[in-house]
Design a protein around this motif. Structure first.
Motif, PDB file in Angstrom:
ATOM      1  N   VAL A   1      -2.921   7.438   4.593  1.00 43.73           N
ATOM      2  CA  VAL A   1      -2.388   6.573   3.548  1.00 43.73           C
ATOM      3  C   VAL A   1      -3.386   6.401   2.406  1.00 43.73           C
ATOM      4  O   VAL A   1      -3.013   6.046   1.288  1.00 43.73           O
TER       5      VAL A   1
ATOM      6  N   ALA B   1      -2.350   8.090  -0.835  1.00 44.74           N
ATOM      7  CA  ALA B   1      -1.374   7.368  -1.648  1.00 44.74           C
ATOM      8  C   ALA B   1      -2.017   6.175  -2.342  1.00 44.74           C
ATOM      9  O   ALA B   1      -1.717   5.876  -3.512  1.00 44.74           O
ATOM     10  N   LEU B   2      -2.919   5.492  -1.642  1.00 43.60           N
ATOM     11  CA  LEU B   2      -3.586   4.343  -2.238  1.00 43.60           C
ATOM     12  C   LEU B   2      -4.487   4.769  -3.390  1.00 43.60           C
ATOM     13  O   LEU B   2      -4.660   4.025  -4.360  1.00 43.60           O
TER      14      LEU B   2
ATOM     15  N   LEU C   1      -2.843   4.613  -6.791  1.00 44.90           N
ATOM     16  CA  LEU C   1      -2.460   3.318  -7.344  1.00 44.90           C
ATOM     17  C   LEU C   1      -3.580   2.774  -8.226  1.00 44.90           C
ATOM     18  O   LEU C   1      -4.685   2.505  -7.759  1.00 44.90           O
TER      19      LEU C   1
ATOM     20  N   THR D   1      -0.569  -5.753  -7.269  1.00 45.57           N
ATOM     21  CA  THR D   1      -0.454  -4.482  -6.556  1.00 45.57           C
ATOM     22  C   THR D   1      -0.319  -4.682  -5.045  1.00 45.57           C
ATOM     23  O   THR D   1      -0.104  -3.728  -4.305  1.00 45.57           O
TER      24      THR D   1
ATOM     25  N   SER E   1       2.789  -3.155  -3.381  1.00 47.16           N
ATOM     26  CA  SER E   1       2.766  -1.689  -3.308  1.00 47.16           C
ATOM     27  C   SER E   1       1.803  -1.196  -2.229  1.00 47.16           C
ATOM     28  O   SER E   1       2.085  -0.223  -1.529  1.00 47.16           O
ATOM     29  N   VAL E   2       0.652  -1.874  -2.103  1.00 47.52           N
ATOM     30  CA  VAL E   2      -0.324  -1.476  -1.089  1.00 47.52           C
ATOM     31  C   VAL E   2       0.245  -1.694   0.311  1.00 47.52           C
ATOM     32  O   VAL E   2       0.180  -0.805   1.172  1.00 47.52           O
TER      33      VAL E   2
ATOM     34  N   GLU F   1       3.375  -1.922   1.132  1.00 47.98           N
ATOM     35  CA  GLU F   1       4.494  -0.996   1.316  1.00 47.98           C
ATOM     36  C   GLU F   1       3.979   0.391   1.713  1.00 47.98           C
ATOM     37  O   GLU F   1       4.559   1.051   2.588  1.00 47.98           O
ATOM     38  N   SER F   2       2.875   0.830   1.104  1.00 52.03           N
ATOM     39  CA  SER F   2       2.288   2.128   1.456  1.00 52.03           C
ATOM     40  C   SER F   2       1.803   2.118   2.896  1.00 52.03           C
ATOM     41  O   SER F   2       2.052   3.063   3.655  1.00 52.03           O
TER      42      SER F   2
ATOM     43  N   GLY G   1       4.863   1.820   5.328  1.00 48.28           N
ATOM     44  CA  GLY G   1       5.643   3.058   5.304  1.00 48.28           C
ATOM     45  C   GLY G   1       4.961   4.198   6.031  1.00 48.28           C
ATOM     46  O   GLY G   1       5.617   5.153   6.446  1.00 48.28           O
ATOM     47  N   ALA G   2       3.634   4.090   6.201  1.00 49.57           N
ATOM     48  CA  ALA G   2       2.867   5.118   6.917  1.00 49.57           C
ATOM     49  C   ALA G   2       2.580   4.696   8.357  1.00 49.57           C
ATOM     50  O   ALA G   2       1.677   5.235   9.001  1.00 49.57           O
TER      51      ALA G   2
END
Length: 359
Positions: A221, A224-225, A228, A325, A328-329, A331-332, A335-336
């Protein structure tokens, strides 16, 4: 000589790797205070304009700019067994080593094995299984395991040197946090407590499953982070415990942190064992190194500091991000499949240090 030593052990599964070492996992790290003293005055080598991250901030990896679009991320990590199963040991060590690249917001691309084994003590089948475990993780991460180096060592040691790539604009350091940032932790604490219990024969099947699930979960993850913009700083929590690695963010960024103890994700079995005083010696070494920079709420349980200093092996990512943020963090993370990722505190202007509150 080697042949007779190997054949003397008919059943490789009877080998208990953790009995062959004085420590295990990231609990083997040199204590923070001792390491700082040892490195004091040591030159960082020839300064180079393209060295974006070196040794100055105790970050997770070195970063060297290749061009305007790419930077090379390089790290190495290895340790002694934290479990007895050789394949599990290899998986944990590889997962832990690759994590340093993810903690920089980068994508790992290549690994080299680091192997030290007592070849007159361990059957070759055990050594093979350790390496197979590491190779399995590299395949899962999608990176090439392209060789390495081995030595005959009195204690078993395994790990990886890992290289990755990151766009310089997406690089995440541990010294770029900002006042008002929110702190988010990706994995639960307590790995060191469980590993100490395992070595003493006090860890049940459920506890071992907790230990293995956390330590073999890749921190992918982090890629993805890294994308951001609101993520200002990132590191992973390993041998110095949550407090030690958070203090590195505080010192590097010139900020003070507050942590809400009740918000921390903690492994259920670790919550049962910590009040009994079970844990590795690294807990005391960590506290002796940086406890003077920590203020604990007097209403906390008297064992709370032990979990906060517990050395994590292949621990979670610790993220410092802008308040807007946070969604979003999380959620990332969720989601992982980092189900226990949680907001644990904040950063503010002030003298570098950490305050831990009960609520």
């Amino acid at each position: 000589m080697l042949t007779s030593a190997v054949s003397a052990v008919a059943d490789p599964s009877s080998i208990r790797l953790t009995t062959l070492t004085h420590g295990g996992g990231c609990g083997c790290k040199i204590a923070p205070a001792v390491l700082r003293e040892a490195l004091a005055g040591v030159s960082g080598g020839f300064p180079h304009p393209d060295l974006l991250v070196g040794s100055a901030t105790a970050d997770d990896a070195a970063v060297f700019r290749l061009n305007d679009q790419q930077a090379l991320v390089a790290t190495t990590d290895f340790f002694m067994p934290i479990v007895d199963d050789p394949r599990d040991f290899g998986r944990i060590a590889a997962t832990n080593a690759i994590s340093d690249v993810y903690a920089m917001g980068a994508t790992p691309i290549l690994a080299l094995a680091i192997l030290g084994m007592p070849i007159n003590t361990l059957p070759l089948e055990v050594i093979r299984r350790i390496m197979e475990g590491g190779a399995d993780v590299c395949r899962t991460a999608g990176i090439a395991l392209a060789g390495g180096h081995s030595i005959d060592s009195p204690e078993p040691i395994y790990g990886l040197a890992v290289m990755g790539l990151v766009a310089p604009a997406q690089l995440k350091r541990n010294d770029t946090a900002r006042p008002g940032d929110v702190l988010i932790l990706g994995k639960p604490l307590g790995v060191g407590v469980l590993s100490a219990a395992f070595k003493k024969g006090l860890l049940d099947t459920a506890g071992y499953a907790e230990l293995l699930a956390v330590t073999t979960q890749l921190n992918q993850v982090g890629q993805a982070l890294g994308a951001l913009a609101g993520v200002h700083a990132m590191t992973d929590v390993t041998g110095f415990g949550l407090l030690g690695h958070l203090l590195e963010i505080c010192r590097g960024s010139g900020l003070a942190a507050s942590v809400q103890f009740s918000a921390l994700p903690i492994l259920p079995t670790a919550l049962q064992l910590t009040p009994q005083g079970i844990g590795p010696g690294a807990i005391e070494r960590n506290w002796a190194s940086y406890g003077h920079e920590v203020q604990l709420d007097p209403n906390l349980p008297d064992w709370a500091w032990r979990l906060l200093c517990d050395p994590q092996t292949s621990g979670g990512l610790l993220v410092s991000c802008a308040p807007e943020t946070v969604g979003s963090v999380l959620e990332s993370f969720h989601g992982a499949d980092f189900a226990e990722a949680a907001r644990i505190g904040m950063l503010a202007s002030g003298m570098p240090g950490v305050t831990v509150q009960e609520l």
